[in-house]
Design a protein around this motif. Structure first.
Motif, PDB file in Angstrom:
ATOM      1  N   THR A 115       3.121  -0.384  -6.214  1.00 17.97           N
ATOM      2  CA  THR A 115       2.011  -0.530  -5.265  1.00 17.97           C
ATOM      3  C   THR A 115       0.757  -1.019  -5.999  1.00 17.97           C
ATOM      4  OG1 THR A 115       1.385   1.820  -5.458  1.00 17.97           O
ATOM      5  CG2 THR A 115       2.894   1.218  -3.678  1.00 17.97           C
ATOM      6  N   ILE A 116       0.037  -0.124  -6.623  1.00 12.86           N
ATOM      7  CA  ILE A 116      -1.296  -0.419  -7.137  1.00 12.86           C
ATOM      8  C   ILE A 116      -1.229  -1.257  -8.406  1.00 12.86           C
ATOM      9  CG2 ILE A 116      -3.403   0.636  -8.037  1.00 12.86           C
ATOM     10  CD1 ILE A 116      -2.919   2.928  -6.046  1.00 12.86           C
TER      11      ILE A 116
ATOM     12  N   THR B   1       0.820  -1.208   0.000  1.00 11.89           N
ATOM     13  CA  THR B   1       0.000   0.000   0.000  1.00 11.89           C
ATOM     14  C   THR B   1       0.857   1.263   0.000  1.00 11.89           C
ATOM     15  OG1 THR B   1      -0.177  -0.109   2.411  1.00 11.89           O
ATOM     16  CG2 THR B   1      -1.951  -1.113   1.123  1.00 11.89           C
ATOM     17  N   SER B   2       2.156   1.104   0.231  1.00  9.94           N
ATOM     18  CA  SER B   2       3.062   2.248   0.165  1.00  9.94           C
ATOM     19  C   SER B   2       4.482   1.752  -0.081  1.00  9.94           C
ATOM     20  CB  SER B   2       3.025   3.052   1.469  1.00  9.94           C
ATOM     21  OG  SER B   2       3.849   4.198   1.381  1.00  9.94           O
ATOM     22  N   THR B   3       5.184   2.435  -0.989  1.00 12.09           N
ATOM     23  CA  THR B   3       6.581   2.123  -1.270  1.00 12.09           C
ATOM     24  C   THR B   3       7.367   3.427  -1.338  1.00 12.09           C
ATOM     25  OG1 THR B   3       5.989   0.142  -2.521  1.00 12.09           O
ATOM     26  CG2 THR B   3       8.180   1.039  -2.878  1.00 12.09           C
ATOM     27  N   ALA B   4       8.443   3.503  -0.574  1.00 14.35           N
ATOM     28  CA  ALA B   4       9.265   4.712  -0.509  1.00 14.35           C
ATOM     29  C   ALA B   4      10.504   4.566  -1.378  1.00 14.35           C
ATOM     30  CB  ALA B   4       9.663   4.996   0.936  1.00 14.35           C
TER      31      ALA B   4
ATOM     32  N   THR C  25       7.721   8.611  -3.054  1.00 14.76           N
ATOM     33  CA  THR C  25       6.943   7.627  -2.314  1.00 14.76           C
ATOM     34  C   THR C  25       5.602   7.507  -3.012  1.00 14.76           C
ATOM     35  OG1 THR C  25       7.991   8.066  -0.178  1.00 14.76           O
ATOM     36  CG2 THR C  25       5.803   7.076  -0.136  1.00 14.76           C
ATOM     37  N   GLN C  26       5.251   6.273  -3.350  1.00 10.29           N
ATOM     38  CA  GLN C  26       3.958   6.017  -3.982  1.00 10.29           C
ATOM     39  C   GLN C  26       3.086   5.253  -3.002  1.00 10.29           C
ATOM     40  OE1 GLN C  26       2.960   2.876  -7.227  1.00 10.29           O
ATOM     41  NE2 GLN C  26       3.518   4.743  -8.349  1.00 10.29           N
ATOM     42  N   SER C  27       1.809   5.633  -2.935  1.00  9.28           N
ATOM     43  CA  SER C  27       0.931   4.963  -1.986  1.00  9.28           C
ATOM     44  C   SER C  27      -0.484   4.858  -2.525  1.00  9.28           C
ATOM     45  CB  SER C  27       0.923   5.706  -0.643  1.00  9.28           C
ATOM     46  OG  SER C  27       0.493   7.042  -0.806  1.00  9.28           O
ATOM     47  N   GLN C  28      -1.186   3.890  -1.968  1.00 10.70           N
ATOM     48  CA  GLN C  28      -2.626   3.789  -2.167  1.00 10.70           C
ATOM     49  C   GLN C  28      -3.258   4.639  -1.071  1.00 10.70           C
ATOM     50  OE1 GLN C  28      -4.657   0.146  -0.973  1.00 10.70           O
ATOM     51  NE2 GLN C  28      -5.686   0.059  -2.959  1.00 10.70           N
ATOM     52  N   ASP C  29      -3.854   5.755  -1.469  1.00 13.61           N
ATOM     53  CA  ASP C  29      -4.270   6.770  -0.508  1.00 13.61           C
ATOM     54  C   ASP C  29      -5.790   6.800  -0.373  1.00 13.61           C
ATOM     55  OD1 ASP C  29      -2.929   8.784   1.176  1.00 13.61           O
ATOM     56  OD2 ASP C  29      -4.196  10.208   0.115  1.00 13.61           O
ATOM     57  N   THR C  30      -6.261   7.364   0.727  1.00 10.44           N
ATOM     58  CA  THR C  30      -7.696   7.502   0.952  1.00 10.44           C
ATOM     59  C   THR C  30      -8.203   8.901   0.625  1.00 10.44           C
ATOM     60  OG1 THR C  30      -7.291   7.987   3.292  1.00 10.44           O
ATOM     61  CG2 THR C  30      -7.765   5.694   2.699  1.00 10.44           C
ATOM     62  N   ASP C  31      -7.331   9.778   0.146  1.00 11.20           N
ATOM     63  CA  ASP C  31      -7.754  11.109  -0.320  1.00 11.20           C
ATOM     64  C   ASP C  31      -8.401  10.934  -1.690  1.00 11.20           C
ATOM     65  OD1 ASP C  31      -8.005  13.736  -1.221  1.00 11.20           O
ATOM     66  OD2 ASP C  31      -6.109  14.362  -0.324  1.00 11.20           O
ATOM     67  N   VAL C  32      -9.694  11.179  -1.771  1.00 14.12           N
ATOM     68  CA  VAL C  32     -10.463  10.964  -2.999  1.00 14.12           C
ATOM     69  C   VAL C  32     -11.439  12.118  -3.199  1.00 14.12           C
ATOM     70  CG1 VAL C  32     -10.293   8.432  -2.930  1.00 14.12           C
ATOM     71  CG2 VAL C  32     -12.169   9.589  -1.725  1.00 14.12           C
ATOM     72  N   PRO C  33     -11.943  12.293  -4.429  1.00 14.58           N
ATOM     73  CA  PRO C  33     -12.939  13.338  -4.652  1.00 14.58           C
ATOM     74  C   PRO C  33     -14.229  13.034  -3.888  1.00 14.58           C
ATOM     75  CG  PRO C  33     -12.651  11.993  -6.626  1.00 14.58           C
ATOM     76  CD  PRO C  33     -11.578  11.604  -5.683  1.00 14.58           C
ATOM     77  N   THR C  34     -14.750  14.023  -3.199  1.00 14.91           N
ATOM     78  CA  THR C  34     -15.923  13.838  -2.347  1.00 14.91           C
ATOM     79  C   THR C  34     -17.169  13.511  -3.172  1.00 14.91           C
ATOM     80  OG1 THR C  34     -15.026  15.405  -0.747  1.00 14.91           O
ATOM     81  CG2 THR C  34     -17.381  14.938  -0.600  1.00 14.91           C
ATOM     82  N   GLY C  35     -17.910  12.506  -2.707  1.00 14.54           N
ATOM     83  CA  GLY C  35     -19.204  12.215  -3.282  1.00 14.54           C
ATOM     84  C   GLY C  35     -19.174  11.556  -4.646  1.00 14.54           C
ATOM     85  N   GLN C  36     -18.040  11.001  -5.061  1.00 17.18           N
ATOM     86  CA  GLN C  36     -17.934  10.396  -6.387  1.00 17.18           C
ATOM     87  C   GLN C  36     -17.883   8.867  -6.350  1.00 17.18           C
ATOM     88  OE1 GLN C  36     -18.310  12.302  -9.068  1.00 17.18           O
ATOM     89  NE2 GLN C  36     -18.518  14.023  -7.641  1.00 17.18           N
ATOM     90  N   GLY C  37     -17.896   8.285  -5.144  1.00 13.39           N
ATOM     91  CA  GLY C  37     -17.947   6.841  -5.025  1.00 13.39           C
ATOM     92  C   GLY C  37     -16.601   6.145  -5.047  1.00 13.39           C
ATOM     93  N   PHE C  38     -15.521   6.900  -4.948  1.00 13.53           N
ATOM     94  CA  PHE C  38     -14.188   6.298  -4.919  1.00 13.53           C
ATOM     95  C   PHE C  38     -13.684   6.213  -3.483  1.00 13.53           C
ATOM     96  CE2 PHE C  38     -14.412   8.554  -9.047  1.00 13.53           C
ATOM     97  CZ  PHE C  38     -14.410   7.433  -9.861  1.00 13.53           C
ATOM     98  N   ALA C  39     -12.955   5.137  -3.184  1.00 18.76           N
ATOM     99  CA  ALA C  39     -12.396   4.953  -1.845  1.00 18.76           C
ATOM    100  C   ALA C  39     -10.884   5.091  -1.811  1.00 18.76           C
ATOM    101  CB  ALA C  39     -12.788   3.585  -1.296  1.00 18.76           C
ATOM    102  N   LYS C  40     -10.221   4.926  -2.983  1.00 16.79           N
ATOM    103  CA  LYS C  40      -8.765   4.936  -3.027  1.00 16.79           C
ATOM    104  C   LYS C  40      -8.274   5.790  -4.204  1.00 16.79           C
ATOM    105  CE  LYS C  40      -8.487   1.735   0.230  1.00 16.79           C
ATOM    106  NZ  LYS C  40      -7.951   2.021   1.605  1.00 16.79           N
TER     107      LYS C  40
END
Length: 363
Positions: free
Chosen positions: A47-48, A35-38, A62-77
């Protein structure tokens, strides 16, 4: 009891997806490797799943699978790139992009190389510290042809949706096979070898200087981050809503290219085993889905990372080797630190949280 007639519209609402999205794992949900590689400075799948980071001397990330996503669009990662060592002055041959390779046999309906060639529309959500012009490219690897289009990140650290349409190419058909016929590239930075010409906004012979003209340098400051998710590429000139597939379907599609078995804590089964000789063990594995080609083995070596359970006893060992593989199964073996009677059966399992066994047939 009276029967209720299900109207066709209701059936349509619950039908299986038609996979109009050519991109696999565009919602960045599956991340089998990590989920994260530095400290990323080299090309690879870090990662992904399905997303290759292609880099040559353009900072450290550093690449990561993040939880910052556009609000209200149905994405989790989302896929996040975080610059940790800057490169404000790229060398001429330096480059950085994330890309996905696509099999030719999945692209035949695009009718490339004919008068009826389909256009392609790419849509996605992006957020970045650095604003300005960015480039998305399509590369036809079978015929060495390319097209690039630009988009603009308008506001810093703000999710923005982008849509780009590429005309159909009437020259050069895609090969009908399981090789990488098409590459989709999202540029993050590029040296003058890729930016000194004129952006090739129409299909033509691939010329490096025309591939990423105008691309901003996301590697020029350690303050820079960029996130991307919801990547969809579909036939036609209209971007439709992101095609949602279940996590299980998404994982299965990714496992065609990469399948990884991770320990459950410091244990967990790997496969059925049998002693081929008194000092060598074969482990048999079947893959959850057919892989693209006979895969290579990817694993890690460490003291007593693995174990063979047999005959009411255990033999810890350090590594596996690949004996044979095909698209549906593999035979592994180890011939160190194990001892039993030829023909005895058992199972191999993890003996450390640091171990893993993976199979790759990536493009």
């Amino acid at each position: 009891m009276a029967l209720t007639r299900i109207q066709p519209a209701a059936i349509a609402d619950v039908r299986e997806p038609n996979f109009r999205n050519i991109i696999i794992n565009g919602d960045m949900a599956v991340s089998q490797r990590a989920t994260s590689t530095a400290s990323i400075t080299t090309t690879g799948y870090h990662t992904i799943d399905r997303w290759n980071t292609t880099i040559s001397a353009l900072g450290t990330w550093t690449q990561s699978q993040d939880t910052d996503v556009p609000t209200g669009q149905g994405f989790a990662k989302s896929l996040k790139m975080d610059n940790t060592t800057a490169d404000a002055s790229p060398g001429a041959s330096d480059y950085l992009n994330i890309r996905q390779y696509i099999e030719g046999q999945n692209l035949q309906y695009l009718k490339k190389g004919t008068a009826n060639a389909e256009s392609l529309t790419v849509s996605f959500w992006v957020k970045a510290t650095k604003t300005g012009t960015n480039i998305v490219s399509l590369r036809d690897n079978d015929n060495t042809r390319q097209i690039s289009k630009s988009y603009t990140i308008d506001s810093t650290d703000t999710w923005e949706q982008k849509e780009i349409t590429f005309a159909g190419d009437t020259t050069g058909a895609f090969d009908n096979d399981n090789a990488a016929s098409l590459t989709v590239l999202f540029w993050l930075a590029a040296g003058s070898n890729y930016t000194s010409g004129t952006l090739n906004t129409s299909w033509g012979a691939s010329t490096d200087a025309n591939r990423a003209v105008g691309q901003v340098n996301h590697a020029d400051s350690t303050s820079n981050n960029i996130w991307i998710t919801g990547i969809q590429m579909e036939a036609g000139s209209v971007a439709t809503d992101f095609e949602v597939v279940s996590y299980g379907q998404n994982l299965e599609r990714c496992q065609r290219y990469y399948y990884r078995i991770n320990p459950n804590g410091s244990s967990g089964s790997i496969g059925s085993a049998a002693f081929y000789s008194s000092s060598s063990v074969f482990t048999m594995l079947e893959f959850p889905t057919s892989m693209r080609t006979s895969p290579s083995l990817e694993t890690v070596t460490g003291t007593d990372y693995y174990n063979v359970n047999r005959d009411s006893d255990n033999d810890p060992f350090n590594d596996f080797s690949l004996n044979t593989s095909n698209i549906d199964s593999a035979h592994l073996y180890t011939d160190s630190n194990v001892s039993s009677t030829t023909g005895f059966a058992g199972r191999t399992r993890f003996n450390s949280a640091s171990g893993y066994v993976a199979f790759s047939s990536e493009l």
